[in-house]
Scaffold this motif. Structure first.
Motif, PDB file in Angstrom:
ATOM      1  N   ILE A 281      71.986  36.817  22.941  1.00  0.00           N
ATOM      2  CA  ILE A 281      71.709  37.877  23.245  1.00  0.00           C
ATOM      3  C   ILE A 281      70.700  37.085  23.924  1.00  0.00           C
ATOM      4  O   ILE A 281      69.182  37.001  23.156  1.00  0.00           O
ATOM      5  N   SER A 282      70.050  37.749  24.675  1.00  0.00           N
ATOM      6  CA  SER A 282      68.852  37.369  25.675  1.00  0.00           C
ATOM      7  C   SER A 282      68.930  38.129  27.398  1.00  0.00           C
ATOM      8  O   SER A 282      69.904  38.072  28.197  1.00  0.00           O
ATOM      9  N   GLN A 283      67.572  38.382  27.722  1.00  0.00           N
ATOM     10  CA  GLN A 283      67.697  39.512  28.146  1.00  0.00           C
ATOM     11  C   GLN A 283      67.435  37.899  29.462  1.00  0.00           C
ATOM     12  O   GLN A 283      68.294  37.989  31.331  1.00  0.00           O
TER      13      GLN A 283
ATOM     14  N   GLU B 169      65.934  32.464  28.635  1.00  0.00           N
ATOM     15  CA  GLU B 169      65.687  31.249  28.747  1.00  0.00           C
ATOM     16  C   GLU B 169      64.546  31.774  27.266  1.00  0.00           C
ATOM     17  O   GLU B 169      63.822  30.382  27.531  1.00  0.00           O
ATOM     18  N   THR B 170      64.712  32.515  26.032  1.00  0.00           N
ATOM     19  CA  THR B 170      64.055  32.296  25.620  1.00  0.00           C
ATOM     20  C   THR B 170      64.179  30.650  24.435  1.00  0.00           C
ATOM     21  O   THR B 170      65.608  31.119  23.913  1.00  0.00           O
ATOM     22  N   ALA B 171      63.272  30.641  23.961  1.00  0.00           N
ATOM     23  CA  ALA B 171      63.092  28.990  23.603  1.00  0.00           C
ATOM     24  C   ALA B 171      63.972  28.447  22.033  1.00  0.00           C
ATOM     25  O   ALA B 171      64.722  28.249  21.635  1.00  0.00           O
TER      26      ALA B 171
ATOM     27  N   LYS C 240      54.425  49.670  19.017  1.00  0.00           N
ATOM     28  CA  LYS C 240      53.978  48.792  18.251  1.00  0.00           C
ATOM     29  C   LYS C 240      53.396  48.005  19.725  1.00  0.00           C
ATOM     30  O   LYS C 240      52.197  47.502  20.316  1.00  0.00           O
ATOM     31  N   GLU C 241      54.329  47.361  20.303  1.00  0.00           N
ATOM     32  CA  GLU C 241      54.436  46.518  20.956  1.00  0.00           C
ATOM     33  C   GLU C 241      53.895  46.750  22.602  1.00  0.00           C
ATOM     34  O   GLU C 241      52.205  46.679  23.215  1.00  0.00           O
ATOM     35  N   ILE C 242      54.058  48.412  22.848  1.00  0.00           N
ATOM     36  CA  ILE C 242      53.237  49.172  23.992  1.00  0.00           C
ATOM     37  C   ILE C 242      51.685  50.184  23.509  1.00  0.00           C
ATOM     38  O   ILE C 242      50.960  50.390  24.359  1.00  0.00           O
TER      39      ILE C 242
HETATM   40  O1  M6R Z   1      64.497  37.400  27.158  1.00  0.00           O
HETATM   41  P1  M6R Z   1      64.987  37.523  26.074  1.00  0.00           P
HETATM   42  O2  M6R Z   1      66.358  38.866  25.719  1.00  0.00           O
HETATM   43  O3  M6R Z   1      65.034  36.360  24.959  1.00  0.00           O
HETATM   44  O4  M6R Z   1      63.354  38.048  24.954  1.00  0.00           O
HETATM   45  C1  M6R Z   1      63.827  38.417  23.589  1.00  0.00           C
HETATM   46  C2  M6R Z   1      62.189  39.174  22.697  1.00  0.00           C
HETATM   47  O5  M6R Z   1      61.451  38.318  23.475  1.00  0.00           O
HETATM   48  C3  M6R Z   1      61.947  41.211  23.629  1.00  0.00           C
HETATM   49  O6  M6R Z   1      63.191  41.204  23.691  1.00  0.00           O
HETATM   50  C4  M6R Z   1      61.066  41.606  22.886  1.00  0.00           C
HETATM   51  O7  M6R Z   1      61.207  41.334  22.012  1.00  0.00           O
HETATM   52  C5  M6R Z   1      60.617  42.529  23.890  1.00  0.00           C
HETATM   53  N1  M6R Z   1      59.081  42.454  24.636  1.00  0.00           N
HETATM   54  C6  M6R Z   1      60.899  43.910  23.542  1.00  0.00           C
HETATM   55  O8  M6R Z   1      60.454  44.819  23.992  1.00  0.00           O
END
Ligand code: M6R
Length: 608
Positions: free
Chosen positions: A344-346, A349-351, A486-488
């Motif tokens: 699952i990845s938005q 490209e997540t390594a 936490k992230e924002i």
């Molecule tokens: O592109 P991806 O879905 O693979 O990214 C995964 C994470 O880097 C991403 O969900 C990150 O945790 C977000 N900043 C959360 O809001």
């Protein structure tokens, strides 16, 4: 991490390079730089921080030239400052880089021993020095490029330009993505197709181990030993996406409010609205015959996968092995060919997610990608693609991608249940009806809870720490609530399984620690309320996110109770995601943080 672009064209390129960088700023915004060649002179402009700083520098000192490369940085090696900003120049060589050169220390030592003087603390500079060295030794540019590629190890996308050749750009890929754009009498390079969308929609994606030589006439692609390879071009859909904030203050706000419409669009891909059944998903994975699933992802995408685990196990009786990709890829998990694996990845490209995918592929599993970017590497390397159809997500904090991932996972788990005979036709119709109603309920929730949450965020902003609790699918949601906050807002937050409270975190409870409890009136409600009582007994401040039935059933005093409509369990994670997104958003806005581009983060994490 890091966005790179290159143009070899017929018109001035500096402004167009900056325009392309703007579309890549989601990949990092620690510094930015651009270099061009004009009248035989190669020059660069660089600035620390966001792109507008570079634009200011360029306003004062414009860069002419019809060939150029540019970069927006997410710092890995070396602090974010002008000296470490790309492009890196060494003796007429200019380099921009996304990724990590893993053997840079030994290469640097070797080059220093030979007399090289390094300006920056980056790993990238070794690439420029190697190219300069091989050119000095008499190799032509292409040969120097191939010699350099055979010395560096790691994950990289590189774009290179030589001051004495104002007609050529070279590039190479080993890990992070790189797209070649075909124009009319000009050629482009970019980290993704969206960056190039104002210039062209004809794209060739480089694959790992490709080196490309671009002139205004076209691209020559070869492997790292110089053997020509053929890569097909395709028409990218990236240009059809409008990337602006509309009337919203931030992309994150826009993306939160887009969810009802977008989820309805995503669902139409998976659900037959007329018959109230799920459509047959991509047949490359047969959910009816697999013995189990492996799921891997990072961050928010991992948390959606965790909700998916509950659904696949409950509704389809399919065992699910799940882990964050950075652990999954190294655990040497015993897997069987009879299992399927979902990634699952938005961004796609997540390594770490990509590495986990490749591990499962080597083990012989069928691979499914739940991705937003259909042209991404993860999608391209998968047997089955399950698009989430969320449209471009620009805010670094994932919102609409999360709920769309959940919607797709819900539809797939119903499809799996049907295929495995664990869901009756009647059960399927009932669940699908709930999915179909979801966008309307999401709209209602967004409108109704917003004022209360905005007011509450002013209270939350006073605290240094926040605890989120939940059970069942509300447990991953609790972790997502904490991650978002936490992230924002930079408030320290943790998400816990409510049942774990008394195994440690309860020691933290006092009046300075608000506890946000996510508890729809489901099978776990009574137990979660008991945990709330334990918090109340210790003076903890409770923020209770529940539904109408839950609010009526609980008599506990709370700091705030946010009441959502009663909904079925299959859609409750998507509905309950909305208040936690809004709470993080309004807290961050109130605290004045950079909501869309929070510090130290990047949207696409292409290094491990
Ligand atoms: O592109 P991806 O879905 O693979 O990214 C995964 C994470 O880097 C991403 O969900 C990150 O945790 C977000 N900043 C959360 O809001």
């Amino acid at each position: 991490m890091c966005g790179i672009v290159g143009i070899v064209g017929k018109e001035p390129v500096a402004e167009r390079l900056v325009d392309a960088l703007r579309r890549l700023e989601y990949r990092g915004y620690d510094s930015a730089g651009v270099a061009t060649i004009h009248d035989g002179t190669m020059e660069r402009r660089r600035a620390e921080g966001k792109l507008f700083n570079l634009e200011k520098v360029l306003d004062g000192e414009p860069l002419p030239g019809t060939i150029g490369i540019a970069h927006t940085r997410w710092a890995t090696h070396g602090v974010p400052n002008v000296t470490n900003a790309h492009p890196h120049f060494v003796e007429g060589v200019a380099v921009v880089h996304n990724g990590i050169i893993e053997n840079f220390s030994e290469l640097k030592e070797e080059l220093i021993a030979e007399g090289a003087v390094f300006e920056s603390q980056t790993d990238t500079e070794v690439v420029a020095h190697l190219l300069a060295k091989y050119t000095r030794e008499g190799l032509d540019h292409q040969a120097a490029m191939l010699a350099m590629l055979n010395r560096v190890h790691g994950a990289y996308a590189l774009v290179v330009m030589f001051a004495d050749d104002a007609g050529t750009i070279m590039a190479a890929r080993s890990g992070p993505p790189l797209a070649v754009g075909h124009g009319k009498g000009e050629m482009f390079l970019g980290s993704d197709a969206i960056a190039l969308s104002p210039f062209t929609n004809e794209i060739t994606y480089l694959v790992d181990g490709d080196c490309a030589v671009l002139t205004a006439k076209g691209a020559k692609i070869m492997d790292f030993s110089g053997r020509p390879v053929t890569r097909k071009s395709q028409i990218s859909q990236a240009a059809t996406f409008l990337v602006d904030k509309g009337n919203h203050r931030h992309f994150m706000e826009k993306e939160i409010y887009e969810q009802p419409e977008i989820i309805s669009h995503a669902l139409s891909h998976y659900v037959d609205f007329a018959e109230n059944v799920v459509k047959q998903p991509d047949a490359a994975i047969d959910f009816g015959s697999v013995s189990g699933l492996a799921i891997s992802a990072c961050g928010t995408a991992y948390l959606s996968g965790l909700v998916g685990k509950y659904w696949f196990e409950r509704y389809a009786r399919l065992p699910v092995e799940i882990d964050v990709a950075s652990e999954f890829r190294y655990r040497e998990i015993p897997l069987s060919k009879s299992q399927a694996a979902l990634f699952i990845s938005q961004s796609g490209e997540t390594a770490d997610t990509l590495a986990s995918l490749r591990y499962c592929k080597d083990e012989g599993l069928k691979i499914g990608a739940i991705v937003n970017v259909k042209e991404s590497t993860i999608a391209r390397e998968s047997d089955a693609i399950f698009p989430i159809l969320a449209g471009p997500e620009i805010g670094v904090a994932s919102t609409k991608a999360f709920t769309c991932q959940l919607a797709v996972l819900a539809a797939l788990s119903i499809a799996a249940g049907r295929a495995r005979g664990t869901i009756t036709a009647e059960g399927e119709r009932a669940m699908v009806k709930h999915l179909v109603e979801m966008p309307r309920i999401m709209s209602r929730v967004l409108n109704e809870v917003q004022p209360q949450i905005e007011a509450l965020s002013r209270e939350i902003a006073r605290f240094k720490d926040v605890l989120y609790l939940g059970r069942g699918t509300s447990f991953p949601l609790a972790m997502e609530g904490a991650l978002k906050l936490k992230e924002i807002s930079y408030i320290h937050a943790e998400g816990y399984a409510a049942g774990e409270l008394k195994h440690g975190p309860i020691a933290l409870i006092d009046e300075n620690m608000p506890v946000i409890v996510i508890a729809p009136h489901d099978r776990f409600f009574e137990k979660t309320v008991s945990n709330m009582q334990e918090v109340a007994a210790r003076g903890g401040k409770i923020i209770f996110i529940t539904d109408e039935r839950g609010a009526a059933a609980s008599k506990l005093e709370t700091m705030a109770t946010i009441v959502l409509p009663n909904v079925d369990e299959i859609i409750s994670p998507m509905i309950f995601a909305l208040p936690i997104q809004l709470l993080a958003y309004h807290t961050a806005v109130f605290m004045g943080t950079d909501v869309d581009q929070p510090r130290n983060l990047a949207k696409s994490v292409t290094v491990e």
